[in-house]
Write a protein that holds these residues in place. Structure first.
Motif, PDB file in Angstrom:
ATOM      1  N   TRP A 327       0.897  -1.187  -0.080  1.00  0.00           N
ATOM      2  CA  TRP A 327       0.011   0.081   0.060  1.00  0.00           C
ATOM      3  C   TRP A 327       0.918   1.146  -0.317  1.00  0.00           C
ATOM      4  CZ3 TRP A 327      -4.253  -1.183  -1.794  1.00  0.00           C
ATOM      5  CH2 TRP A 327      -4.856  -2.427  -1.467  1.00  0.00           C
ATOM      6  N   GLU A 328       2.033   1.092   0.499  1.00  0.00           N
ATOM      7  CA  GLU A 328       3.081   2.333   0.364  1.00  0.00           C
ATOM      8  C   GLU A 328       3.296   2.647  -0.980  1.00  0.00           C
ATOM      9  OE1 GLU A 328       7.659   3.069   1.613  1.00  0.00           O
ATOM     10  OE2 GLU A 328       6.593   1.319   2.447  1.00  0.00           O
ATOM     11  N   VAL A 329       3.416   1.461  -2.033  1.00  0.00           N
ATOM     12  CA  VAL A 329       3.973   1.889  -3.414  1.00  0.00           C
ATOM     13  C   VAL A 329       2.536   2.284  -3.910  1.00  0.00           C
ATOM     14  CG1 VAL A 329       4.531   0.535  -5.504  1.00  0.00           C
ATOM     15  CG2 VAL A 329       5.680   0.146  -3.284  1.00  0.00           C
ATOM     16  N   VAL A 330       1.365   1.629  -3.838  1.00  0.00           N
ATOM     17  CA  VAL A 330       0.077   1.962  -4.381  1.00  0.00           C
ATOM     18  C   VAL A 330      -0.100   3.529  -4.036  1.00  0.00           C
ATOM     19  CG1 VAL A 330      -2.460   1.714  -4.505  1.00  0.00           C
ATOM     20  CG2 VAL A 330      -0.857  -0.311  -4.395  1.00  0.00           C
ATOM     21  N   THR A 331       0.103   3.944  -2.656  1.00  0.00           N
ATOM     22  CA  THR A 331      -0.136   5.177  -2.390  1.00  0.00           C
ATOM     23  C   THR A 331       0.705   6.315  -3.348  1.00  0.00           C
ATOM     24  OG1 THR A 331      -0.656   4.544  -0.267  1.00  0.00           O
ATOM     25  CG2 THR A 331      -0.421   6.940  -0.624  1.00  0.00           C
ATOM     26  N   ALA A 332       2.140   5.821  -3.275  1.00  0.00           N
ATOM     27  CA  ALA A 332       2.799   6.710  -4.134  1.00  0.00           C
ATOM     28  C   ALA A 332       2.393   6.748  -5.513  1.00  0.00           C
ATOM     29  CB  ALA A 332       4.494   6.202  -4.074  1.00  0.00           C
ATOM     30  N   PHE A 333       2.105   5.757  -6.185  1.00  0.00           N
ATOM     31  CA  PHE A 333       1.482   5.885  -7.632  1.00  0.00           C
ATOM     32  C   PHE A 333       0.132   6.585  -7.776  1.00  0.00           C
ATOM     33  CE2 PHE A 333       4.271   2.244  -8.627  1.00  0.00           C
ATOM     34  CZ  PHE A 333       4.832   2.674 -10.006  1.00  0.00           C
ATOM     35  N   ILE A 334      -0.853   6.624  -6.910  1.00  0.00           N
ATOM     36  CA  ILE A 334      -1.820   7.607  -6.892  1.00  0.00           C
ATOM     37  C   ILE A 334      -1.587   8.906  -6.786  1.00  0.00           C
ATOM     38  CG2 ILE A 334      -4.017   7.777  -5.557  1.00  0.00           C
ATOM     39  CD1 ILE A 334      -4.238   5.038  -5.038  1.00  0.00           C
ATOM     40  N   ILE A 335      -0.693   9.112  -5.709  1.00  0.00           N
ATOM     41  CA  ILE A 335      -0.434  10.572  -5.666  1.00  0.00           C
ATOM     42  C   ILE A 335       0.513  11.076  -6.948  1.00  0.00           C
ATOM     43  CG2 ILE A 335       1.538  12.030  -4.618  1.00  0.00           C
ATOM     44  CD1 ILE A 335       1.018  10.565  -1.847  1.00  0.00           C
ATOM     45  N   GLU A 341      -2.288  14.135 -13.645  1.00  0.00           N
ATOM     46  CA  GLU A 341      -3.502  14.778 -14.198  1.00  0.00           C
ATOM     47  C   GLU A 341      -3.988  16.120 -13.967  1.00  0.00           C
ATOM     48  OE1 GLU A 341      -6.943  13.977 -16.229  1.00  0.00           O
ATOM     49  OE2 GLU A 341      -5.409  12.808 -15.993  1.00  0.00           O
ATOM     50  N   VAL A 342      -3.304  16.826 -12.941  1.00  0.00           N
ATOM     51  CA  VAL A 342      -3.151  18.044 -12.503  1.00  0.00           C
ATOM     52  C   VAL A 342      -2.620  19.056 -13.492  1.00  0.00           C
ATOM     53  CG1 VAL A 342      -2.667  19.890 -10.679  1.00  0.00           C
ATOM     54  CG2 VAL A 342      -3.937  17.757  -9.875  1.00  0.00           C
ATOM     55  N   GLY A 343      -1.379  18.358 -13.693  1.00  0.00           N
ATOM     56  CA  GLY A 343      -0.388  18.969 -14.556  1.00  0.00           C
ATOM     57  C   GLY A 343      -1.020  19.203 -16.098  1.00  0.00           C
ATOM     58  N   GLY A 363       6.243  14.486  -1.957  1.00  0.00           N
ATOM     59  CA  GLY A 363       7.216  13.491  -1.613  1.00  0.00           C
ATOM     60  C   GLY A 363       7.920  13.706  -0.432  1.00  0.00           C
ATOM     61  N   GLU A 364       8.406  14.670  -0.128  1.00  0.00           N
ATOM     62  CA  GLU A 364       9.221  15.282   1.074  1.00  0.00           C
ATOM     63  C   GLU A 364       8.487  15.240   2.259  1.00  0.00           C
ATOM     64  OE1 GLU A 364      11.981  18.741   3.033  1.00  0.00           O
ATOM     65  OE2 GLU A 364      11.265  18.851   0.925  1.00  0.00           O
ATOM     66  N   ILE A 372       5.778   7.005   3.085  1.00  0.00           N
ATOM     67  CA  ILE A 372       6.665   6.366   2.036  1.00  0.00           C
ATOM     68  C   ILE A 372       8.073   6.415   2.339  1.00  0.00           C
ATOM     69  CG2 ILE A 372       7.195   6.614  -0.677  1.00  0.00           C
ATOM     70  CD1 ILE A 372       4.504   8.042  -0.918  1.00  0.00           C
ATOM     71  N   SER A 373       8.869   5.356   2.072  1.00  0.00           N
ATOM     72  CA  SER A 373      10.297   5.103   2.374  1.00  0.00           C
ATOM     73  C   SER A 373      10.968   5.774   1.290  1.00  0.00           C
ATOM     74  CB  SER A 373      10.582   3.830   2.584  1.00  0.00           C
ATOM     75  OG  SER A 373      10.384   3.171   1.512  1.00  0.00           O
ATOM     76  N   PRO A 374      12.323   6.466   1.349  1.00  0.00           N
ATOM     77  CA  PRO A 374      12.997   7.015   0.422  1.00  0.00           C
ATOM     78  C   PRO A 374      13.084   5.788  -0.901  1.00  0.00           C
ATOM     79  CG  PRO A 374      13.778   7.614   2.283  1.00  0.00           C
ATOM     80  CD  PRO A 374      12.867   6.427   2.740  1.00  0.00           C
ATOM     81  N   PHE A 375      13.486   4.723  -0.443  1.00  0.00           N
ATOM     82  CA  PHE A 375      13.848   3.794  -1.388  1.00  0.00           C
ATOM     83  C   PHE A 375      12.643   3.461  -2.626  1.00  0.00           C
ATOM     84  CE2 PHE A 375      15.262  -0.433  -3.364  1.00  0.00           C
ATOM     85  CZ  PHE A 375      16.467  -0.278  -3.408  1.00  0.00           C
ATOM     86  N   VAL A 376      11.234   3.421  -1.697  1.00  0.00           N
ATOM     87  CA  VAL A 376      10.040   3.026  -2.592  1.00  0.00           C
ATOM     88  C   VAL A 376       9.977   4.356  -3.606  1.00  0.00           C
ATOM     89  CG1 VAL A 376       7.583   2.974  -2.475  1.00  0.00           C
ATOM     90  CG2 VAL A 376       9.007   1.445  -1.017  1.00  0.00           C
TER      91      VAL A 376
END
Length: 479
Positions: A327-335, A341-343, A363-364, A372-376
């Motif tokens: 869910w960490e990876v999924v959350t990062a992709f959703i963000i 899309e905003v851009g 991200g920060e 979210i971890s830095p590696f992810v």
């Protein structure tokens, strides 16, 4: 006489609620001429110069008894064979000339006075090239047809026109080269176009959805481009171009998976460099699709497969994390997808700035908050950037990536390879207008493989790919 009275009464009635429907009457003694047109849709100066002026001059010099075909100098002057044809001609921007002494089988005379003003053929922003033609199609179907004929000066370049949409009556033009075109694909395309039952077809995207193979195809089976040189090159390989009036995007069929890795600029470079760049594109797509899923499967279910140093580092970076790795990876992709899309939807002046600033801040903040971890974040960012390298598959790759990520996160490495195998098998059974989707790789075609990931020099590509055209056709003549 009957047709004259029918048109004189029925046309104003049919267009009674249109404030831009106009009629002009010319009287020369006992002779009356009625000119019907839609203001703005028809060019007023063309009506004056090519219809009204010639008729007036003929009667002024006593030549009014001559056949009307020898008086009106409009190049597209033809007789309408039915009332429906006359009405559709008006709706298409033409003028209709009606007079009492028309032939019995004529329902007025169609004058080609359509207002052809359109935007310039500027280079499309979505397909920029450094070396190559800097022009693109516009929304005028006839001008798009001309751009293709300028590049393929042959009488074998055929074009057929049809009208789709009961309300919009959109002009659709298909173009192909007789003797090279895939006859089966041409038959399938015509059949699918004729079976379209819709009241409105505004854009080529609507036509694409109607003619695509499969009801819910994730990956495209119909190609599209705004570049005349690219579409001309595909026609020369046996494909068919579909031009939709009102859209600058021209469709091409059949469409193969390998076309997504080919760029028109490749053919203006060294074959070695083109092969290198295509290999990079293919590798980038693999990273975009499978790197996050494989990483998640290994770290979640198979940590023993990783080197000890990497496993220890991963464990240290995940200390204090509040969510699972999946869910960490999924959350990062959703963000990321939200920011993308905003851009895209923001005005150009601020869209890129909002995307960059939002990515940095979110991200920060996500790393600082332990979400979210830095590696992810590095894995997700690299995968997201790689996805942009192949524009035709950018959107379907995003959905496919989520699917393989979820399967791998729940089932591990076994689920990852099972999903990959099922995908390859499904792709091998897929086709585009009767042509295998994975050709020339599956089934193997030697002619097609010379222009897949490896691109042989142009002078060595002596045959049209048989996997596309369905026949053996030489590109060059033997001397």
């Amino acid at each position: 006489m009957e047709n004259f009275e029918l048109l004189k009464n029925a046309l104003p009635k049919a267009f009674s609620d249109m404030e831009d429907f106009f009629s002009r009457t010319l009287c020369f003694g006992k002779d009356e001429f009625f000119i019907y047109y839609i203001r703005g849709h028809s060019a007023g100066d063309a009506i004056n110069r090519f219809v009204i002026a010639p008729i007036s001059q003929a009667y002024l010099h006593g030549e009014g008894e001559n056949p009307i075909e020898s008086i009106v100098t409009n190049s597209g002057f033809t007789a309408a064979k039915s009332f429906e044809e006359a009405k559709n001609a008006l709706l298409s921007g033409n003028a209709l000339l009606v007079f009492e002494c028309m032939p019995k089988d004529a329902f007025g005379y169609i004058c080609a006075t359509r207002n052809e003003t359109a935007r310039p053929n500027i280079e499309p922003e979505t397909e920029n090239v450094v070396r190559g033609p800097h022009e693109g199609f516009n929304e005028n179907a006839q001008q798009s047809e001309v751009l293709l004929r300028r590049r393929i000066k042959s009488e074998r370049l055929k074009s057929e026109k049809m009208s789709l949409g009961t309300l919009t009556k959109t002009d659709v033009i298909i173009m192909y080269i007789d003797g090279i075109v895939n006859e089966r694909a041409l038959y399938i395309l015509k059949k699918r176009l004729r079976t379209i039952r819709a009241d409105a077809l505004i854009d080529s995207g609507s036509v694409e959805m109607y003619i695509s193979d499969g009801n819910h195809a994730l990956y495209p089976t119909v190609g599209n481009s705004e570049r005349p040189d690219k579409v001309a090159g595909k026609i020369l390989e046996g494909r068919i171009a579909v031009i939709v009036d009102g859209s600058p995007v021209v469709l091409t069929v059949p469409y193969l998976f390998c076309e997504g890795f080919q760029v028109s600029e490749d053919y203006a470079k060294s074959s070695f460099f083109a092969t290198f760049v295509r290999s990079l594109r293919f590798a980038a797509v693999l990273f975009a699709l499978y790197l996050p899923a494989l990483f998640t499967a290994l770290v979640t279910h198979h940590m023993d497969f990783l080197p000890r140093e990497m496993a220890d580092y991963m464990a240290s970076t995940r200390e204090g994390m509040t969510v699972s790795l999946l869910w960490e990876v999924v959350t990062a992709f959703i963000i990321f997808e939200i920011l993308r899309e905003v851009g895209l939807r923001m005005p150009k002046a601020v869209g890129s700035a909002v995307g960059i600033v939002g990515s940095l801040i979110l991200g920060e903040s996500a790393v600082s908050a332990g979400i979210i971890s830095p590696f992810v974040l590095i894995i997700v960012a690299f995968s997201a950037v790689c996805n942009f390298i192949c524009a035709p598959y950018m959107n379907p790759n995003g959905l496919y990536r989520f699917a393989v990520l979820l399967v791998s996160g729940f089932t591990g490495i076994f689920g990852f390879f099972a999903f990959l195998t099922a995908t390859l098998l499904a792709g091998c059974t897929k086709s585009s207008f009767g042509v295998p989707y994975f050709a020339p790789f599956a089934p193997i075609s030697t002619d097609g493989l010379s222009d897949f990931l490896y691109m042989s020099p142009i002078w060595k590509q002596k045959k049209v790919p048989a996997c596309v055209s369905g026949r053996s056709v030489n590109r060059t003549e033997e001397r």
